[in-house]
Design a protein around this motif. Structure first.
Motif, PDB file in Angstrom:
ATOM      1  N   PHE A  75       0.838  -1.008   0.013  1.00 37.60           N
ATOM      2  CA  PHE A  75      -0.176  -0.003  -0.012  1.00 37.60           C
ATOM      3  C   PHE A  75       0.851   1.387  -0.028  1.00 37.60           C
ATOM      4  N   VAL A  76       0.609   2.161  -0.825  1.00 43.77           N
ATOM      5  CA  VAL A  76       1.366   3.619  -0.660  1.00 43.77           C
ATOM      6  C   VAL A  76       0.256   4.652  -0.577  1.00 43.77           C
ATOM      7  N   TYR A  77       0.505   5.689   0.100  1.00 42.09           N
ATOM      8  CA  TYR A  77      -0.088   6.946   0.469  1.00 42.09           C
ATOM      9  C   TYR A  77       0.780   7.974   0.006  1.00 42.09           C
ATOM     10  N   VAL A  78       0.424   8.975  -0.670  1.00 39.75           N
ATOM     11  CA  VAL A  78       0.996  10.110  -1.190  1.00 39.75           C
ATOM     12  C   VAL A  78       1.077  11.375  -0.200  1.00 39.75           C
ATOM     13  N   PRO A  83       3.905  11.767  -8.033  1.00 37.19           N
ATOM     14  CA  PRO A  83       4.459  10.894  -8.700  1.00 37.19           C
ATOM     15  C   PRO A  83       3.698  10.138  -9.777  1.00 37.19           C
ATOM     16  N   THR A  84       4.277   9.561 -10.770  1.00 37.12           N
ATOM     17  CA  THR A  84       3.599   8.715 -11.763  1.00 37.12           C
ATOM     18  C   THR A  84       3.574   7.225 -11.336  1.00 37.12           C
ATOM     19  N   GLU A  93      -0.967   9.474 -12.812  1.00 35.96           N
ATOM     20  CA  GLU A  93      -0.485  10.561 -12.132  1.00 35.96           C
ATOM     21  C   GLU A  93      -1.171  10.482 -10.739  1.00 35.96           C
ATOM     22  N   LEU A  94      -0.382  10.433  -9.695  1.00 37.04           N
ATOM     23  CA  LEU A  94      -0.944  10.605  -8.245  1.00 37.04           C
ATOM     24  C   LEU A  94      -0.672  12.025  -7.598  1.00 37.04           C
TER      25      LEU A  94
END
Length: 160
Positions: A75-78, A83-84, A93-94
């Motif tokens: 899991f990732v959370y910006v 980031p792409t 794109e995020l």
């Protein structure tokens, strides 16, 4: 009156010591991650089943090689930057506040920073035992050894 919690440790995430080695990849692949900094937050608290990293990726760098896990969910959370996200299905794109999840044996993925400012995100994984990491674009796999430590091999199983 302020409660004192003796069994809970809390720290500013950015003050956690960064990994001493920027990349565990074999030397031939480590250059792709030039400038990436990971703060292993889960390790600070002695977490055994959950890995959490505060990761900073400078312009032009990637979060990791394109990969998928056989047993681990990710899991990732910006937090900062744009980031792409690159997956088997394409690119997206995020932005800060967005998140993405990758179930075990799901799509291969990585983040890349195509902007001129740093990208900062939290990455979380469940540290599943006997997990293999497959890098479909590279002659590389990461396997758990009998001692539980990760080892890199070529796709035919020969060690790096």
């Amino acid at each position: 009156m302020q409660d004192v919690l003796k069994s809970v440790i809390a720290i500013p995430a950015a003050e956690a010591a960064p990994r001493p080695v920027p990349s565990h990849y074999p030397k031939a692949f480590a250059g792709h991650l030039q400038g990436r900094v990971k703060h292993p937050l889960g390790d600070v608290f002695g977490l055994k089943n959950l890995g959490v990293n505060l990761t900073r990726v400078p312009p032009g760098a990637v979060s990791s090689l394109h990969h998928r896990h056989t047993r681990q969910d990710e899991f990732v959370y910006v937090l900062e930057g744009r980031p792409t996200l690159v997956t088997d299905d394409g690119e997206m794109e995020l932005a800060p506040g967005m998140c993405a999840g990758f179930p075990a044996d799901g799509a291969a993925h990585h983040l890349q920073n195509l902007t001129d400012t740093d990208v900062v995100f939290l990455e979380v994984g469940d540290r599943a035992p006997e997990d293999t990491v497959i890098y479909p674009a590279d002659d590389l796999e990461s396997v758990s050894g009998p001692d539980g430590k990760r080892r890199f091999t070529h796709k035919d199983g020969t060690p790096y």
